[in-house]
Design an enzyme around this catalytic site. Structure first.
Site, PDB file in Angstrom:
ATOM      1  N   ASP A   1       6.546   6.096  -0.404  1.00 11.27           N
ATOM      2  CA  ASP A   1       6.614   4.542   0.056  1.00 11.27           C
ATOM      3  C   ASP A   1       5.110   4.069  -0.791  1.00 11.27           C
ATOM      4  OD1 ASP A   1       4.054   5.777   1.488  1.00 11.27           O
ATOM      5  OD2 ASP A   1       4.691   4.339   2.662  1.00 11.27           O
TER       6      ASP A   1
ATOM      7  N   ASP B   1       1.470   2.437  -0.427  1.00 14.24           N
ATOM      8  CA  ASP B   1       0.165   1.840   0.899  1.00 14.24           C
ATOM      9  C   ASP B   1      -0.403   0.889   0.214  1.00 14.24           C
ATOM     10  OD1 ASP B   1       1.419   3.722   2.686  1.00 14.24           O
ATOM     11  OD2 ASP B   1       0.915   5.050   1.172  1.00 14.24           O
TER      12      ASP B   1
ATOM     13  N   ASP C   1       4.519  -1.157   2.083  1.00 11.55           N
ATOM     14  CA  ASP C   1       3.613  -1.073   3.773  1.00 11.55           C
ATOM     15  C   ASP C   1       2.547  -1.990   2.733  1.00 11.55           C
ATOM     16  OD1 ASP C   1       5.141  -0.085   5.444  1.00 11.55           O
ATOM     17  OD2 ASP C   1       3.431   1.444   5.489  1.00 11.55           O
TER      18      ASP C   1
HETATM   19  N1  DCP Z   1      -2.169   7.403   7.952  1.00 11.60           N
HETATM   20  C1  DCP Z   1      -2.331   8.089   9.779  1.00 11.60           C
HETATM   21  N2  DCP Z   1      -1.976   8.015  10.944  1.00 11.60           N
HETATM   22  C2  DCP Z   1      -0.827   8.055  10.524  1.00 11.60           C
HETATM   23  C3  DCP Z   1      -0.135   7.184   9.277  1.00 11.60           C
HETATM   24  C4  DCP Z   1      -0.907   6.904   8.365  1.00 11.60           C
HETATM   25  O1  DCP Z   1      -3.609   8.626   9.150  1.00 11.60           O
HETATM   26  N3  DCP Z   1      -0.066   8.198  11.767  1.00 11.60           N
HETATM   27  C5  DCP Z   1      -2.297   6.777   6.938  1.00 11.60           C
HETATM   28  C6  DCP Z   1      -2.791   8.351   6.819  1.00 11.60           C
HETATM   29  C7  DCP Z   1      -2.528   8.576   5.088  1.00 11.60           C
HETATM   30  C8  DCP Z   1      -2.099   7.088   4.638  1.00 11.60           C
HETATM   31  O2  DCP Z   1      -1.862   6.016   6.463  1.00 11.60           O
HETATM   32  O3  DCP Z   1      -2.111   8.891   4.274  1.00 11.60           O
HETATM   33  C9  DCP Z   1      -0.316   6.310   4.294  1.00 11.60           C
HETATM   34  O4  DCP Z   1       0.369   6.838   4.970  1.00 11.60           O
HETATM   35  P1  DCP Z   1       1.785   7.799   3.967  1.00 11.60           P
HETATM   36  O5  DCP Z   1       3.123   7.950   5.736  1.00 11.60           O
HETATM   37  O6  DCP Z   1       1.872   6.700   3.636  1.00 11.60           O
HETATM   38  O7  DCP Z   1       1.165   8.681   4.061  1.00 11.60           O
HETATM   39  P2  DCP Z   1       0.470   9.151   2.448  1.00 11.60           P
HETATM   40  O8  DCP Z   1       0.785   7.968   1.832  1.00 11.60           O
HETATM   41  O9  DCP Z   1       0.054  10.525   2.492  1.00 11.60           O
HETATM   42  O10 DCP Z   1       1.669  10.042   1.939  1.00 11.60           O
HETATM   43  P3  DCP Z   1       3.328   9.908   1.576  1.00 11.60           P
HETATM   44  O11 DCP Z   1       3.409  10.380  -0.077  1.00 11.60           O
HETATM   45  O12 DCP Z   1       4.397  10.698   1.870  1.00 11.60           O
HETATM   46  O13 DCP Z   1       3.230   7.972   1.557  1.00 11.60           O
HETATM   47 MG    MG Z   2       2.133   6.713   1.443  1.00  4.31          MG
END
Ligand code: DCP
Ligand code: MG
Length: 364
Positions: free
Chosen positions: A203, A205, A288
């Site tokens: 996604d 962010d 998001d």
């Molecule tokens: N986050 C967190 N705990 C959660 C959800 C999110 O600490 N339960 C924080 C850390 C993540 C960030 O928000 O890095 C963004 O969530 P994502 O699920 O989008 O994760 P990423 O961006 O790291 O991975 P992706 O590349 O799959 O989007």
């Molecule tokens: Mg993400």
């Protein structure tokens, strides 16, 4: 021949005390352990899941490729079960246990269902128990779906095609341009995995703020309405800010509520830039949008940059080693009974007595 020091000799116990680059040398091992972590999560065994995640995270921080279990030395955070899996992969190239999990009907079905936007482990597990196995089953048996899950199902293929960095940047520019119409001077920051240097992600962010406190109020709803009127939004639901600083942060251990910012979970209709959506002209992308007041921005940025495991470890370190409560809004010192303000991520690390870890090294 001098005996090599164990690879893991200098390894600090918390992931937030280590540097974890995006690329590392132990991919087959971490993949195996993360499959077991995922499977444990699917069965509701959070503790077991965390143990495998911790072990994988330690391996990601090793300075080189592990070729024998002994090289690990007495590493923190790698338990018996994980060691067995590591040994199997090192000796045979695969772990029979992991291969069995990957082929199991339950794991495959849980994976299929949890990849639907809006479907978590609980829902997927219930569906599995009811005998549902495919996406078609969900439709044919008239399974009750939320509006979010309906959108997730409608755009299933697009949302499970990785978002490329170029696409994320394009979404960021679109939002930035729209934001300037309503609130000149506001900033839009790409957080999440892309900020850690990942070339693709699941996604986009985006963190929004304005340098003058309070000016950001009301921005999100106007922004989303406008984007919607331009035909750029396929789905959205927004959540109001429910965080009051005077309440103090959540007590440590209270999970799930990641933060209480004004926030919009959406699916954008992104003009295609090559790739699978090219023929159709557009692609659905999960975005998001999070709005933070400037005083909380460094905490929001730190909290939203991840990785998930890095964040979890930061909070665990803060609470166990410093008696402080960290979340995406603030840092609270429970001994001195006061909030510790910060103008940058660096200052938050300083408050915690941690060496600064740049985003590209937070891939724990
Ligand atoms: N986050 C967190 N705990 C959660 C959800 C999110 O600490 N339960 C924080 C850390 C993540 C960030 O928000 O890095 C963004 O969530 P994502 O699920 O989008 O994760 P990423 O961006 O790291 O991975 P992706 O590349 O799959 O989007
Ligand atoms: Mg993400």
């Amino acid at each position: 021949v001098t005996a090599l020091a164990p690879l893991g000799q200098q390894m600090a116990p918390y992931a937030c005390q280590r540097r974890t680059p995006l690329l590392h040398s132990n991919q087959p091992l971490t993949e195996a352990l993360e499959t077991l972590a995922e499977e444990a999560g699917f069965s509701g065994s959070e503790g077991r899941s965390l143990a495998f995640t911790r072990a994988a995270s330690v391996l990601k921080a090793l300075p080189g490729r592990l070729s024998a279990l002994e090289e690990l030395g007495p590493l923190p955070g790698i338990g018996e079960h994980s060691r067995r899996v590591i040994q199997d992969v090192l000796e045979d190239g695969v772990s029979v246990e992991v291969e069995r999990v990957k082929l199991s009907e339950r794991y495959r079905t849980m994976k299929l269902f949890t990849k639907i936007f809006g479907v978590g482990v609980r829902t997927a597990s219930r569906w599995y128990q009811e005998g549902l196995r495919t996406l078609l089953d969900l439709q044919e048996r008239n399974t009750k779906l939320t509006r979010q899950q309906q959108a997730g199902l409608r755009h299933y293929d697009d949302l499970n095609t990785p978002v490329e960095r170029g696409e994320a940047e394009s979404v960021g520019r679109t939002v930035q341009e729209a934001v300037q119409r309503f609130l000149p001077g506001a900033s839009v920051t790409l957080a999440g995995g892309f900020r850690r240097g990942k070339p693709r992600g699941h996604d986009v962010d985006l963190l929004l703020t304005h340098p003058e406190a309070g000016r950001e109020a009301g921005l999100l709803s106007r922004l989303v309405s406008w984007l919607d009127s331009q035909g750029l939004i396929l789905y959205q639901h927004s959540q109001e800010n429910s965080f009051a600083l005077c309440e103090g942060p959540e007590p440590p251990g209270s999970r799930d509520v990641l933060d209480r910012f004004e926030r919009c979970f959406s699916i954008f209709r992104l003009e295609a830039q090559g790739g699978p959506g090219a023929a159709r002209g557009w692609k659905a992308v999960r975005v998001d949008l999070v709005v933070a007041p400037v005083s909380q921005f460094p905490f929001a940025l730190l909290g939203w940059t991840g990785s998930r495991h890095f964040e979890r470890e930061l909070r665990r370190f803060a609470s166990h080693e410093r008696k402080m409560v960290l979340n995406s809004h603030a840092l609270y010192d429970t001994m001195r009974k006061r909030f510790l303000p910060a103008a940058s991520e660096e200052e938050i690390f300083q408050h915690l007595g941690l060496e600064y870890v740049p985003p590209g090294q937070r891939n724990a």
